[in-house]
Design an enzyme around this catalytic site. Sequence first.
Site, short mmCIF file in Angstrom:
data_model
loop_
_atom_site.label_atom_id
_atom_site.label_comp_id
_atom_site.label_asym_id
_atom_site.label_seq_id
_atom_site.Cartn_x
_atom_site.Cartn_y
_atom_site.Cartn_z
N PHE A 148 1.05 -1.05 0.03
CA PHE A 148 -0.19 -0.02 -0.08
C PHE A 148 0.61 1.26 -0.07
O PHE A 148 1.43 1.50 1.15
CB PHE A 148 -0.90 -0.01 1.12
N ASP A 233 9.81 2.86 1.34
CA ASP A 233 8.37 3.74 1.79
C ASP A 233 8.49 3.54 3.32
O ASP A 233 7.83 2.69 3.84
CB ASP A 233 7.35 3.09 1.13
N LYS A 262 3.20 11.56 6.67
CA LYS A 262 2.81 11.52 7.91
C LYS A 262 3.19 12.14 9.00
O LYS A 262 3.02 13.35 9.15
CB LYS A 262 2.50 9.99 8.02
#
Length: 407
Positions: A148, A233, A262
């Site tokens: 994801f 990531d 984030k």
Amino acid sequence: MTAPQVLDASTSAIIAAEAEHVAHNYHPLPVVIARGEGAWVTDVEGKRYLDLLAAYSALNFGHGHPAILAAAQEQLGRLTLTSRAYHNDQLGVFAAALAELCGKDVVLPMNTGAEAVETGIKVARAWGYRVKGITPDRATVIVAGGNFHGRTTTIVGFSDDPQARDDFGPYAPGFVTVPFGDAAAIEAAIDENTAAVLIEPIQGEAGVVIPADGYLRAVREITERHNVLFIADEIQSGLGRVGETFACDREGVVPDVYLLGKALGGGILPVSAVVANRDVLGVIRPGEHGSTFGGNPLAAAVGTRVVEMLSTGEFQRRAAALGEHLEAKLVEFIGHGVTAVRIAGLWAGVDIDPAKGTGREIAERLLGRGVLVKDTHGQTIRIAPPLVIRATELDWAVEQLKLVLSD
């Protein structure tokens, strides 16, 4: 079973208005949050909840951390946006601090995590053509099954989650998928057109899936030997969440490229970045990539404060210690309503026994007891509290899970 939650009229009205006027691209739990402080939030009715999701790790430092708020408030009164058409007095400071934290030379600032991933893909392709010498328009990127990385059309094109992928094609070519955790499969997939390997060191949306020890070291060795970029990531896993600054640190591995987001925005605003050495990021030339808001002074001021907080190691140590504390309690549930627990620092995936309900049903029952978690992939709930949470608060949350599972 716990009785269904009865909603206050004001809560129902707010949820109804949102349902009428906001596109239904999410399926939120039935709670309307109005305030937050530390690891706790309060809804419009005045009920408090312990936040064990932390906005998917965007709130690693909790709601309204005073040091981050102070940095934002100071900058708000000075300058918020210039675009990159001009220099601003905050971006260079932020980039230098973040590059040092990562042990790299250069930062390319963006806004969202998906933008960082898209940027990383563009950088990998440009590097493949301009440095490695791949034939134009043939560069490929190896990705992992179960990944994801975001929801842009490029990214969902190499997802194997039908909910993310179906009905959004046609998709961009140039991606090769191999099983997550299988370094040999990565090596077998590499050919003369391979520019990069893009993986999450720990797969978050898949349910906090942690590869076997040695996987990341093997990926690093293989990519170095074949002259292929290793892009990590770390948007969810990085910046203290797993008890280290980065999940790659768990194996002493340094990728060629970090993708960050984030928590980099401190829960204040979206901030993301691609961080690498100059021989990689230097392939991007003026005018080839950009963002109106990327690197804005407000984001840079907040990002600098976040990096300063991480540089002490305090949050990494808290995540490691509290994660051990949480793991010792969660594993006791295996065979008693839970089929598996995976945990790294303060990041856990808990697989619920179907006999006890779905992950969504367990999340709704915990909501009724004042604990916020979120389900994923049917039977899994994720636990990722702010790193400022206390051990006693974790204990209370675990007790609520015990009660829910015993219903």
